[in-house]
Every structure is written in C-alpha cells, then in structure tokens.
Design a protein around this motif. Structure first.
Motif, PDB file in Angstrom:
ATOM      1  N   SER A  13       0.815  -1.224   0.000  1.00 33.84           N
ATOM      2  CA  SER A  13       0.000   0.000   0.000  1.00 33.84           C
ATOM      3  C   SER A  13       0.847   1.272   0.000  1.00 33.84           C
ATOM      4  CB  SER A  13      -0.930   0.008   1.219  1.00 33.84           C
ATOM      5  OG  SER A  13      -0.182   0.141   2.417  1.00 33.84           O
ATOM      6  N   ARG A  14       2.084   1.181   0.490  1.00 34.09           N
ATOM      7  CA  ARG A  14       2.937   2.382   0.542  1.00 34.09           C
ATOM      8  C   ARG A  14       4.186   2.233  -0.318  1.00 34.09           C
ATOM      9  NH1 ARG A  14       6.824   0.706   4.128  1.00 34.09           N
ATOM     10  NH2 ARG A  14       6.182  -0.899   5.624  1.00 34.09           N
ATOM     11  N   TYR A  15       4.238   1.212  -1.156  1.00 32.48           N
ATOM     12  CA  TYR A  15       5.427   0.956  -1.955  1.00 32.48           C
ATOM     13  C   TYR A  15       5.654   2.027  -3.009  1.00 32.48           C
ATOM     14  CZ  TYR A  15       8.901  -1.666  -4.624  1.00 32.48           C
ATOM     15  OH  TYR A  15      10.055  -2.055  -5.259  1.00 32.48           O
ATOM     16  N   ASP A  16       4.590   2.430  -3.691  1.00 26.55           N
ATOM     17  CA  ASP A  16       4.718   3.400  -4.774  1.00 26.55           C
ATOM     18  C   ASP A  16       4.937   4.805  -4.223  1.00 26.55           C
ATOM     19  OD1 ASP A  16       4.176   1.214  -6.302  1.00 26.55           O
ATOM     20  OD2 ASP A  16       2.332   1.987  -7.183  1.00 26.55           O
ATOM     21  N   THR A  17       5.936   5.479  -4.797  1.00 25.32           N
ATOM     22  CA  THR A  17       6.217   6.876  -4.430  1.00 25.32           C
ATOM     23  C   THR A  17       6.335   7.671  -5.728  1.00 25.32           C
ATOM     24  OG1 THR A  17       8.589   6.375  -4.358  1.00 25.32           O
ATOM     25  CG2 THR A  17       7.373   6.273  -2.281  1.00 25.32           C
ATOM     26  N   PRO A  18       5.220   7.941  -6.396  1.00 28.44           N
ATOM     27  CA  PRO A  18       5.263   8.547  -7.739  1.00 28.44           C
ATOM     28  C   PRO A  18       6.119   9.802  -7.796  1.00 28.44           C
ATOM     29  CG  PRO A  18       3.025   7.894  -7.168  1.00 28.44           C
ATOM     30  CD  PRO A  18       3.843   7.732  -5.921  1.00 28.44           C
ATOM     31  N   GLY A  19       7.073   9.791  -8.738  1.00 26.60           N
ATOM     32  CA  GLY A  19       7.882  10.972  -8.994  1.00 26.60           C
ATOM     33  C   GLY A  19       9.093  11.146  -8.115  1.00 26.60           C
ATOM     34  N   VAL A  20       9.227  10.332  -7.075  1.00 23.78           N
ATOM     35  CA  VAL A  20      10.377  10.477  -6.177  1.00 23.78           C
ATOM     36  C   VAL A  20      10.973   9.103  -5.881  1.00 23.78           C
ATOM     37  CG1 VAL A  20       9.463  12.578  -5.121  1.00 23.78           C
ATOM     38  CG2 VAL A  20       8.958  10.365  -4.083  1.00 23.78           C
ATOM     39  N   MET A  22      12.775   5.730  -6.113  1.00 24.45           N
ATOM     40  CA  MET A  22      12.991   4.840  -7.244  1.00 24.45           C
ATOM     41  C   MET A  22      12.006   5.097  -8.387  1.00 24.45           C
ATOM     42  SD  MET A  22      11.507   1.121  -6.005  1.00 24.45           S
ATOM     43  CE  MET A  22      11.962   1.225  -4.288  1.00 24.45           C
ATOM     44  N   PHE A  23      10.974   5.903  -8.128  1.00 23.05           N
ATOM     45  CA  PHE A  23      10.009   6.274  -9.159  1.00 23.05           C
ATOM     46  C   PHE A  23      10.349   7.614  -9.823  1.00 23.05           C
ATOM     47  CE2 PHE A  23       7.787   3.125  -6.747  1.00 23.05           C
ATOM     48  CZ  PHE A  23       6.884   2.530  -7.608  1.00 23.05           C
ATOM     49  N   ALA A  24      11.426   8.252  -9.390  1.00 23.22           N
ATOM     50  CA  ALA A  24      11.817   9.536  -9.988  1.00 23.22           C
ATOM     51  C   ALA A  24      12.182   9.327 -11.455  1.00 23.22           C
ATOM     52  CB  ALA A  24      13.001  10.124  -9.234  1.00 23.22           C
ATOM     53  N   PRO A  25      11.823  10.252 -12.328  1.00 19.15           N
ATOM     54  CA  PRO A  25      12.123  10.091 -13.757  1.00 19.15           C
ATOM     55  C   PRO A  25      13.600   9.862 -14.040  1.00 19.15           C
ATOM     56  CG  PRO A  25      10.583  11.899 -13.429  1.00 19.15           C
ATOM     57  CD  PRO A  25      11.023  11.473 -12.069  1.00 19.15           C
ATOM     58  N   GLU A  26      14.479  10.538 -13.297  1.00 14.62           N
ATOM     59  CA  GLU A  26      15.908  10.377 -13.555  1.00 14.62           C
ATOM     60  C   GLU A  26      16.415   8.985 -13.164  1.00 14.62           C
ATOM     61  OE1 GLU A  26      15.573  12.659  -9.588  1.00 14.62           O
ATOM     62  OE2 GLU A  26      14.534  12.582 -11.531  1.00 14.62           O
ATOM     63  N   VAL A  27      15.666   8.290 -12.311  1.00 11.55           N
ATOM     64  CA  VAL A  27      16.001   6.909 -11.949  1.00 11.55           C
ATOM     65  C   VAL A  27      15.336   5.924 -12.894  1.00 11.55           C
ATOM     66  CG1 VAL A  27      15.800   5.131 -10.152  1.00 11.55           C
ATOM     67  CG2 VAL A  27      16.343   7.496  -9.523  1.00 11.55           C
ATOM     68  N   LEU A  28      14.049   6.130 -13.154  1.00  8.45           N
ATOM     69  CA  LEU A  28      13.247   5.155 -13.882  1.00  8.45           C
ATOM     70  C   LEU A  28      13.423   5.229 -15.396  1.00  8.45           C
ATOM     71  CD1 LEU A  28      11.138   2.924 -13.732  1.00  8.45           C
ATOM     72  CD2 LEU A  28       9.368   4.687 -13.525  1.00  8.45           C
ATOM     73  N   ASP A  29      13.529   6.434 -15.947  1.00  7.61           N
ATOM     74  CA  ASP A  29      13.584   6.567 -17.409  1.00  7.61           C
ATOM     75  C   ASP A  29      14.764   5.829 -18.045  1.00  7.61           C
ATOM     76  OD1 ASP A  29      11.294   8.045 -17.213  1.00  7.61           O
ATOM     77  OD2 ASP A  29      12.221   9.977 -17.676  1.00  7.61           O
ATOM     78  N   ARG A  53       6.382  -0.910 -11.205  1.00  5.14           N
ATOM     79  CA  ARG A  53       7.182   0.320 -11.337  1.00  5.14           C
ATOM     80  C   ARG A  53       7.838   0.422 -12.709  1.00  5.14           C
ATOM     81  NH1 ARG A  53      12.755   2.050 -10.413  1.00  5.14           N
ATOM     82  NH2 ARG A  53      13.348  -0.157 -10.302  1.00  5.14           N
ATOM     83  N   VAL A  54       8.411  -0.676 -13.198  1.00  2.19           N
ATOM     84  CA  VAL A  54       9.089  -0.696 -14.491  1.00  2.19           C
ATOM     85  C   VAL A  54       8.168  -1.212 -15.595  1.00  2.19           C
ATOM     86  CG1 VAL A  54      11.005  -1.702 -15.787  1.00  2.19           C
ATOM     87  CG2 VAL A  54      11.364  -0.936 -13.431  1.00  2.19           C
ATOM     88  N   ALA A  55       7.378  -2.227 -15.281  1.00  2.00           N
ATOM     89  CA  ALA A  55       6.574  -2.883 -16.313  1.00  2.00           C
ATOM     90  C   ALA A  55       5.534  -1.964 -16.928  1.00  2.00           C
ATOM     91  CB  ALA A  55       5.892  -4.120 -15.726  1.00  2.00           C
TER      92      ALA A  55
END
Length: 246
Positions: A13-20, A22-29, A53-55
């Motif tokens: 329930s708290r895994y996703d942290t959109p935009g920050v 491991m979900f930050a664009p500079e990490v994920l893109d 997160r990646v899929a």
C-alpha cells in the motif's frame, strides 16, 4: 523459497512513491530506455514484477510485458494500474514459476535477486530465465554491490541512511553472505515503524558463474542503466547475459 514477510499488504500500500525515490524520472527513465533497446522489438518477462514500477511504463512504450510475482498484495497493487490483458502475471516464485510464451528479454531490477536467500535459489533463477528466453535472447539484472569496506573491524552493522524521521542500517553475516536491512520510520511523534528485509548478497563474478551454469554468456556489464563504466567503487552493476543461438 518462502515469501518474505516484508512483502505484505502494508508494504504494497505504501510501496509506490510517484515521482520520487525509485520512481523519480531520472532513476526510472534510463531503466525503461535500456529495456526497450534490449527487448529489440520482442516480448519481455519481468521477474518479481511487484507493483509494476518498471513494467507499466515499459508496456506503455510498446513492449509486450509479462510478469512473475510471489506477493499477492504487490500484484493487487499492480492491478489498480493495469488489467491482466495489458500485463499478464503468473503468481509464483521467480526461481521456478513458468510464464507462457518465449521472450526476447527477461529482466530483474533493483537488486531483487538478493531476495532469494540461498545460492541454490539464485542459480535456479538464472536457469529459469534461460528457460524462458528464445535463442539469442537476453537476461539483464541490476545488482547492488555490498560495500563491506565500510564495516569496521569487529562490527557487523553499517548505517546507510540517516535523516529526520528515518534511519536505516544493514547488519551483515559475512560467513553466509547474508544481510538484513533495518528501516526505522517515524510515522507520528513517538510512533516508530520498523521494517526489516532479508537478503543474500552476491558479487558480479558470482553472477557470471551462475550464468555459466544456466548456459548463458556475459554480453555486457556497466555500473548503471546509462552505460557508465564499472569501477571498484561502483555501488551497483547492470549485467546482461545472452542465450546461445544454437
């Protein structure tokens, strides 16, 4: 392999942290960009797909993605984003579960191979990747390299993060290549939440031997998803292995 109690409904329930984080664009893109390249127009299979997160962004880029995931709560969180027709997922252990089809790419990100707590299970993970790959297909995984040089003589714990409201440290069992990460978070004044996760750490050279046992050969290795050179001081390695064409 049993399911680590870490990956429960509260974690999901708290895994996703959109935009920050491991979900930050500079990490994920850069991860998604590289996986699109490695898939080379074919289908991809993600081991331990988690909440997507990646899929999810990879599928949005036109790569057909299938997943394997052991945690039902993590899969339930993924299903709030995409349905089973968009990203089908097999519920099971990434070391042994079988997904239908043949894939150009199998991938395992964010040091997740360390969640397999024995060397035998980690070898089985490589063999499972090889079983799913078409000839010439690739298995890529992201490995965190443990910095044992930070361990003072006679001590087995290292603080990896400390800031207001959070403290994290790792305890090492160097005989068995095991570590436990301890995460202390202040959720309210005087209310501290403790989460522990258990891992078997390993080294790039050990990955290469596991790949050899799975009849895979090293294609490339870099320090990150952008292709930076690996150095003795790199905190991570991204290794790509290829299945022979015959």
């Amino acid at each position: 392999m049993g399911l680590d109690e870490t990956w429960n409904a509260e974690t999901a329930s708290r895994y996703d942290t959109p935009g920050v984080g491991m979900f930050a664009p500079e990490v994920l893109d850069p991860v998604v960009d590289r996986l699109v390249e490695l898939a080379d127009g074919g289908a991809a299979l993600e081991f331990a797909i988690g909440t997507g997160r990646v899929a999810v962004p990879l599928a949005a880029r036109g790569v057909p993605v299938t997943g394997i995931e052991l945690s039902e709560p993590m899969l339930a969180q993924l299903r709030t984003k995409v349905d089973a027709a968009t990203i089908p997922v097999v519920l099971g252990d990434m070391a042994t579960a079988t997904a239908p089809g043949e894939f150009s790419l199998v991938y395992l990100v964010f040091n997740t191979i360390s969640n397999l707590l024995t060397q035998a299970d980690q070898v089985q993970c490589f063999r499972n990747a090889a079983r799913h790959l078409r000839p010439g297909g690739r298995f890529v995984l992201e490995l965190g390299i443990p910095d044992l040089r930070k361990l003072p003589p006679g001590q087995d714990a290292v603080v990896f993060d400390h800031r207001e409201g959070y403290a994290g440290f790792d305890t090492y069992d160097t005989v068995n290549q095991r570590l436990t990460s301890h995460h202390y978070t202040e959720v309210a004044p005087g209310d501290i939440r403790l989460v522990r996760s258990h891992h078997r750490y390993l080294w790039p050279a050990e990955l290469d031997l596991m790949a050899q046992l799975a009849t895979l050969t090293l294609d490339s290795r870099h320090a990150d998803w952008t292709g930076s050179p690996l150095t003795p001081h790199s905190p991570s390695a991204v290794s790509t292995y290829r299945k022979p064409t015959s």
